[in-house]
Design a protein around this motif. Structure first.
Motif, PDB file in Angstrom:
ATOM      1  N   LEU A   1       0.828  -1.204   0.000  1.00  0.00           N
ATOM      2  CA  LEU A   1       0.000   0.000   0.000  1.00  0.00           C
ATOM      3  C   LEU A   1       0.864   1.257   0.000  1.00  0.00           C
ATOM      4  N   ARG A   2       1.941   1.246   0.772  1.00  0.00           N
ATOM      5  CA  ARG A   2       2.845   2.388   0.819  1.00  0.00           C
ATOM      6  C   ARG A   2       3.484   2.634  -0.552  1.00  0.00           C
ATOM      7  N   CYS A   3       3.941   1.561  -1.203  1.00  0.00           N
ATOM      8  CA  CYS A   3       4.563   1.697  -2.527  1.00  0.00           C
ATOM      9  C   CYS A   3       3.557   2.225  -3.551  1.00  0.00           C
ATOM     10  N   VAL A   4       2.358   1.687  -3.540  1.00  0.00           N
ATOM     11  CA  VAL A   4       1.324   2.122  -4.489  1.00  0.00           C
ATOM     12  C   VAL A   4       0.970   3.586  -4.255  1.00  0.00           C
ATOM     13  N   ASN A   5       0.850   3.984  -2.990  1.00  0.00           N
ATOM     14  CA  ASN A   5       0.525   5.378  -2.682  1.00  0.00           C
ATOM     15  C   ASN A   5       1.633   6.333  -3.105  1.00  0.00           C
ATOM     16  N   GLU A   6       2.893   5.896  -2.988  1.00  0.00           N
ATOM     17  CA  GLU A   6       3.998   6.744  -3.436  1.00  0.00           C
ATOM     18  C   GLU A   6       3.892   7.027  -4.932  1.00  0.00           C
ATOM     19  N   VAL A   7       3.473   6.032  -5.690  1.00  0.00           N
ATOM     20  CA  VAL A   7       3.360   6.221  -7.133  1.00  0.00           C
ATOM     21  C   VAL A   7       2.117   7.042  -7.475  1.00  0.00           C
ATOM     22  N   LEU A   8       0.979   6.665  -6.905  1.00  0.00           N
ATOM     23  CA  LEU A   8      -0.278   7.294  -7.305  1.00  0.00           C
ATOM     24  C   LEU A   8      -0.507   8.662  -6.658  1.00  0.00           C
ATOM     25  N   LYS A   9      -0.170   8.818  -5.391  1.00  0.00           N
ATOM     26  CA  LYS A   9      -0.494  10.062  -4.696  1.00  0.00           C
ATOM     27  C   LYS A   9       0.673  11.037  -4.609  1.00  0.00           C
ATOM     28  N   LYS A  10       1.880  10.513  -4.542  1.00  0.00           N
ATOM     29  CA  LYS A  10       3.052  11.399  -4.471  1.00  0.00           C
ATOM     30  C   LYS A  10       3.674  11.607  -5.845  1.00  0.00           C
ATOM     31  N   HIS A  11       3.108  10.963  -6.849  1.00  0.00           N
ATOM     32  CA  HIS A  11       3.502  11.132  -8.254  1.00  0.00           C
ATOM     33  C   HIS A  11       4.988  10.818  -8.503  1.00  0.00           C
ATOM     34  N   LYS A  12       5.470   9.766  -7.857  1.00  0.00           N
ATOM     35  CA  LYS A  12       6.831   9.294  -8.118  1.00  0.00           C
ATOM     36  C   LYS A  12       6.765   8.256  -9.231  1.00  0.00           C
ATOM     37  N   THR A  13       7.882   8.029  -9.893  1.00  0.00           N
ATOM     38  CA  THR A  13       7.893   7.037 -10.971  1.00  0.00           C
ATOM     39  C   THR A  13       7.943   5.632 -10.388  1.00  0.00           C
ATOM     40  N   VAL A  14       7.461   4.697 -11.155  1.00  0.00           N
ATOM     41  CA  VAL A  14       7.462   3.297 -10.723  1.00  0.00           C
ATOM     42  C   VAL A  14       8.883   2.808 -10.526  1.00  0.00           C
TER      43      VAL A  14
END
Length: 171
Positions: A13-26
């Motif tokens: 969940l933390r990894c997914v949120n970093e990508v989707l909500k913090k707009h970091k690259t995969v």
């Protein structure tokens, strides 16, 4: 026995949120957290389709033959990738679908039947005969005694041979 979960729910969940909500690259998130980028892509797809439930660890599930056929037919008919089929049918990993597809192409429907897992029994032991309460005849008693004496004699012969072999090696 449940399978070992490599990544727990909170980590996913933390990894997914970093990508989707913090707009970091995969790629950046996968390198930072030590997981493969395709795995992270799969987590994101499952999260987008099924929500938080899509990231929950799943127990080893046994799928029915009609379900397996339905998945394979969808792959062939709709030209789905294995990842797309996993997402569509909520299957945890694409390796499961890949194995079904390979086995179906190789052996047909028989290749999709559930196979027992684990190490096969290599030796079949004969069960000892249950002792009955009825009395043995004199002949049966003599046969049993004869059998036990033969076994004892064989054991003594082997022991004697081992002792003799050791003495020969010492000389």
């Amino acid at each position: 026995m449940e399978r070992k979960v490599k990544y727990n729910y909170d980590f996913k969940l933390r990894c997914v949120n970093e990508v989707l909500k913090k707009h970091k690259t995969v790629d950046a998130v996968s390198k930072l957290n030590g997981c493969h980028h395709t795995t992270l892509h799969d987590w994101i797809r499952f999260y987008e389709k099924y929500g938080k439930k899509g990231l929950l660890p799943r127990k080893n599930k046994v799928y029915s033959l009609p379900f397996k056929l339905k998945v394979i037919e969808a792959i062939d008919k709709d030209l789905l990738s294995f990842s797309q089929a996993c997402l569509m049918f909520n299957i945890s990993t694409k390796s499961v679908v890949m194995n079904w597809h390979r086995n179906y192409k190789k052996d047909g429907i028989r290749g999709l039947n559930h196979k027992t897992r684990g190490k096969p029994k290599s030796m079949q032991f004969k069960r000892a005969k249950k002792k009955s309460n009825k009395l043995l005849t004199r002949e049966e008693e003599l046969l049993l005694e004869n059998e036990s004496l033969r076994a004892e004699l064989d054991l003594l012969k082997k022991l004697q041979a081992l002792i003799q072999q050791e003495q020969n090696e010492k000389q």
